[in-house]
Write a protein that holds these residues in place. Structure first.
Motif, PDB file in Angstrom:
ATOM      1  N   UNK A  49      45.646   6.388  -5.918  1.00 15.97           N
ATOM      2  CA  UNK A  49      44.332   5.821  -6.175  1.00 15.97           C
ATOM      3  C   UNK A  49      43.315   6.959  -6.347  1.00 15.97           C
ATOM      4  N   UNK A  50      42.038   6.608  -6.493  1.00 18.24           N
ATOM      5  CA  UNK A  50      41.025   7.625  -6.800  1.00 18.24           C
ATOM      6  C   UNK A  50      40.767   8.567  -5.620  1.00 18.24           C
ATOM      7  N   UNK A  51      41.228   8.227  -4.416  1.00 14.90           N
ATOM      8  CA  UNK A  51      41.082   9.110  -3.262  1.00 14.90           C
ATOM      9  C   UNK A  51      42.307   9.998  -3.066  1.00 14.90           C
TER      10      UNK A  51
ATOM     11  N   UNK B  79      36.639   7.505  -9.764  1.00 10.42           N
ATOM     12  CA  UNK B  79      36.323   6.325  -8.974  1.00 10.42           C
ATOM     13  C   UNK B  79      35.655   5.288  -9.870  1.00 10.42           C
ATOM     14  N   UNK B  80      36.170   4.066  -9.910  1.00 10.75           N
ATOM     15  CA  UNK B  80      35.565   3.043 -10.778  1.00 10.75           C
ATOM     16  C   UNK B  80      34.204   2.611 -10.256  1.00 10.75           C
ATOM     17  N   UNK B  81      33.332   2.195 -11.187  1.00 16.63           N
ATOM     18  CA  UNK B  81      31.986   1.752 -10.802  1.00 16.63           C
ATOM     19  C   UNK B  81      32.068   0.560  -9.861  1.00 16.63           C
ATOM     20  N   UNK B  82      32.909  -0.405 -10.180  1.00 18.24           N
ATOM     21  CA  UNK B  82      33.132  -1.574  -9.320  1.00 18.24           C
ATOM     22  C   UNK B  82      34.592  -1.539  -8.871  1.00 18.24           C
ATOM     23  N   UNK B  83      34.783  -1.242  -7.617  1.00 18.21           N
ATOM     24  CA  UNK B  83      36.151  -1.086  -7.129  1.00 18.21           C
ATOM     25  C   UNK B  83      36.838  -2.447  -7.071  1.00 18.21           C
ATOM     26  N   UNK B  84      37.862  -2.603  -7.866  1.00 24.79           N
ATOM     27  CA  UNK B  84      38.663  -3.831  -7.861  1.00 24.79           C
ATOM     28  C   UNK B  84      39.880  -3.573  -6.982  1.00 24.79           C
ATOM     29  N   UNK B  85      39.769  -4.035  -5.733  1.00 30.85           N
ATOM     30  CA  UNK B  85      40.817  -3.718  -4.764  1.00 30.85           C
ATOM     31  C   UNK B  85      42.183  -4.208  -5.227  1.00 30.85           C
TER      32      UNK B  85
END
Length: 695
Positions: A605-607, A654-660
């Motif tokens: 993921x982005x992290x 990192x996406x603007x709206x995190x879609x879990x």
């Protein structure tokens, strides 16, 4: 003595008995004459009815119009048809003939069999036409409309089909072919054409004769650009046929195959013989025959990159058909030069659908095997010289109702086998520095030096034991003990592929992956897998390369990402580490991407953390490694999963709206891949839990 017995018998017959016998014989003869006279005078009407019935059946079942200008008897048992044409509805005419006369043998007709006696045909033509996707012969590949039948009728037909006696069906089919071969034939001016949007081919037969069973004919291709001679001996009454095709010292070629499918195929001579057909125990139908070809030449990019030449091949086959099975007998023999192979295939329909395959060679000189390989088929093995004797045996069995119970066994017996001269695949080169060239889309990417001269090359003992053991666990647990092949993996592959009705699993060992990478080109031909198997067998059976060196080279050359080759590049690319520093979690992750290296970054993921769907994989592989003493036990089942962290430059934005849900979604088919891995490893460790560990 015989005359005396006859006189005694006649002396016992009274005059009254003779009169009664004479009356009965007279009535029978009169009845026969009356029946023949009625049939003779009614035969034209019967012929007309038969023609009408044929026309109706063709129109209803196949949407074909059959037109006959005239149909009449020109002899006692000879029927003549004039101006015949066959035209599929809404299509171009398929066939036509000016006139044809055929006589039917009388005595077989009494028993219900229609056997041709003499056939004469003039000015016959068949034209196969395809325009765009529409052809005038597509009815041959269409199934009859089953919807026109009532449900009960369809069900009854299905039940009947399931109870068909295969031996009797094969016998009827064979008879329907043999009985249509005339004893005498006179064919004049026959023309076969094929035409589509880009190709046109013509085959003409000015004259073809069968005289007392002797077949002679000349076949001309594309207005005499090539001439073939066809000869043979036909004896359908005894179920014996022999046909030979050659071109008077020239090659017999089929240009239509090249233009249509890119397949170049030619030969000097081809022969086929139906030698014998007979029953045993009134139950099994035996069909014996032969096939031979000289100087067969094949070229197609899917088969091999070069011309494949078979100078001389012979097949002596026996097919046995029973009530519910058909098999190619073990008595069958395929001969290529000095190589003899006895194949066996059996398909059974009831009570269970099963498949059996076997292959066996007698003990032979090992060099005869390599000499028999067609030139151009296995480029890597050309020039190899060996000594000693070998004998090969293969057996496989699959029950369609229980594919997981598949049986497979392969064994190559060797006596004094030794490689004296290596061919193009110089296997001992793995023992020293060499250059490896990886490919992408069948194009070379870059040259990689495999040896100390390359700073990225790393010896096996300097690689983290977690990584070494994780790769062995997932790719090839018994690598250090097997001979290049794992029968359990092959059995799992067969079962999986059968259930999926597609090629999903290949059963490759580390030895096979190494050979594929180092010795074979990336051209996806049909024979590449067989070539891979042969090279692995040579490498393993001769001990030309130690297992440790093979594994060391493997870890230094395999792909781990886009333009990422070898464990040094991989550990630096993903984690900025030396291979000796890899943790258990990092090692399990790197092992997970070996089957699909280009998707490695999708797992993060982005992290820089691993996505949750990989947790099941870590738990499963980690438990196996812990059970085998290759990793410390982890009661939480994470085995380093949460400690894996991707280098920051590689992390996605990192996406603007995190879609879990989107971030946690697994990559396509990963769960299916995990189940395949689980199925194989469970079977391997269940049958052999004490696999040898990595060094």
């Amino acid at each position: 003595m015989v005359n005396r017995i006859i006189r005694q018998f006649l002396a016992k017959i009274t005059k009254r008995q003779l009169v009664i016998g004479g009356i009965i014989l007279g009535v029978f003869l009169v009845g026969a004459v009356v029946a023949f006279t009625i049939a003779y005078h009614k035969r034209e009407a019967l012929l007309a009815t038969t023609v009408k019935r044929m026309q109706t059946k063709l129109a209803d079942d196949y949407q074909i119009d059959l037109d006959i200008g005239k149909a009449y008897f020109s002899g006692l048992t000879t029927v003549t048809l004039e101006e015949v044409s066959i035209t599929p509805q809404d299509r171009d005419q398929l066939a036509g003939i000016a006139d044809v006369s055929v006589s039917v043998r009388l005595f077989p007709l009494i028993t219900g069999d229609v056997k041709f006696g003499r056939l004469r045909a003039h000015n016959a033509r068949i034209q196969l036409i395809k325009k765009d996707s529409i052809s005038n012969y597509d009815f041959l590949f269409r199934e009859r409309d089953t919807l026109q039948h009532e449900p009960d009728q369809a069900s009854a037909e299905q039940t009947e089909a399931q109870s068909i006696n295969m031996a009797q069906a094969a016998n009827r089919m064979l008879n329907s072919i043999l009985y249509k071969i005339p004893e005498d034939m006179e064919l004049r001016e026959f023309l076969l054409t094929y035409r589509d949007d880009s190709i046109q081919q013509r085959i003409s037969v000015p004259k073809a004769d069968i005289d007392n069973g002797n077949l002679t004919s000349a076949v001309y291709l594309n207005d005499n650009k090539a001439a073939w001679q066809v000869s043979g001996k036909l004896n359908p009454g005894k179920r014996q046929l022999y046909v030979k095709v050659h071109a008077n010292g020239q090659k017999v070629a089929l240009p239509l195959l090249e233009q249509k499918f890119g397949l170049k195929l030619s030969f000097d001579t081809i022969e086929t013989r139906l030698r014998e057909v007979y029953w045993t125990n009134n139950e099994f139908l035996h069909i014996k025959g032969e096939w031979a070809v000289k100087n067969l030449n094949i070229n197609h990019w899917r088969i091999a990159q070069e011309d494949v030449t078979v100078p001389d091949a012979h097949v002596d086959a026996e097919v046995i058909v029973g009530n519910n099975h058909v098999e190619l007998s073990k008595e069958s023999t395929i001969t290529v030069k000095k190589l003899e192979v006895h194949p066996y295939i059996r398909y059974t329909t009831a009570p269970e659908k099963t498949y059996a395959i076997a292959l066996e060679t007698p003990e032979m000189e090992a060099q005869d095997l390599f000499d028999a390989f067609p030139k151009g088929l296995f480029e890597s093995l050309e020039g190899i010289r060996v000594s000693g004797n070998i004998q090969y045996q293969l057996e496989a069995f699959l029950d369609a109702n229980n594919p997981d119970s598949v049986r497979f066994h392969s064994d190559m017996q060797q006596k004094g086998f030794k490689v004296n001269t290596w061919g193009a695949a110089n296997i001992p080169k793995l023992n020293s520095t060499f250059v490896y060239t990886p490919y992408e889309d069948e194009k070379p990417v870059r040259d990689i030096v495999v040896g100390p001269e390359n700073p990225n090359f790393i010896p096996l003992n300097q690689i983290s034991p977690y990584l070494r053991n994780a790769i062995l666990t997932t790719e090839d647990p018994s690598f250090f003990s097997h001979n290049g092949f794992v029968e359990e993996a092959i059995r799992t592959s067969i079962a999986t592929n059968y259930k999926e009705k597609a090629f999903k699993r290949g059963g490759s060992t580390i030895s096979m992956q190494l050979v594929k990478n180092v010795f074979l080109n990336r051209n996806k031909t049909l024979v590449r897998k067989l070539e891979e198997i042969l090279i692995v067998w040579l490498m393993e059976s001769t001990r030309a390369v130690s297992k440790e060196r093979m594994y060391e080279v493997y870890l230094n050359v395999i792909e781990w990402g886009r333009n990422v080759y070898g464990i040094t590049e991989a550990s630096r690319y993903y984690f900025g580490k030396h291979p000796s520093q890899l943790t258990l979690g990092e090692s399990i992750y790197l092992a997970s991407i070996v089957p699909r290296p280009k998707t490695g970054l999708y797992a993060f993921d982005y992290e820089g953390r691993l996505k949750p769907y990989l947790g099941r994989y870590f738990t499963y592989i980690g438990n196996i490694m812990a059970r085998r003493g290759l990793a410390p036990p982890d009661s939480a089942g994470g085995y380093g999963f949460y400690a894996v962290s991707l280098r920051e430059p590689l992390r996605p934005d990192k996406p603007a709206n995190v879609d879990t849900l989107q971030l946690q979604a697994p990559t396509p088919d990963f769960d299916a891949e995990l189940e395949e891995v689980r199925g194989l490893l469970d079977r391997i460790f269940r049958t052999d839990p004490k696999e040898e560990e990595a060094p």
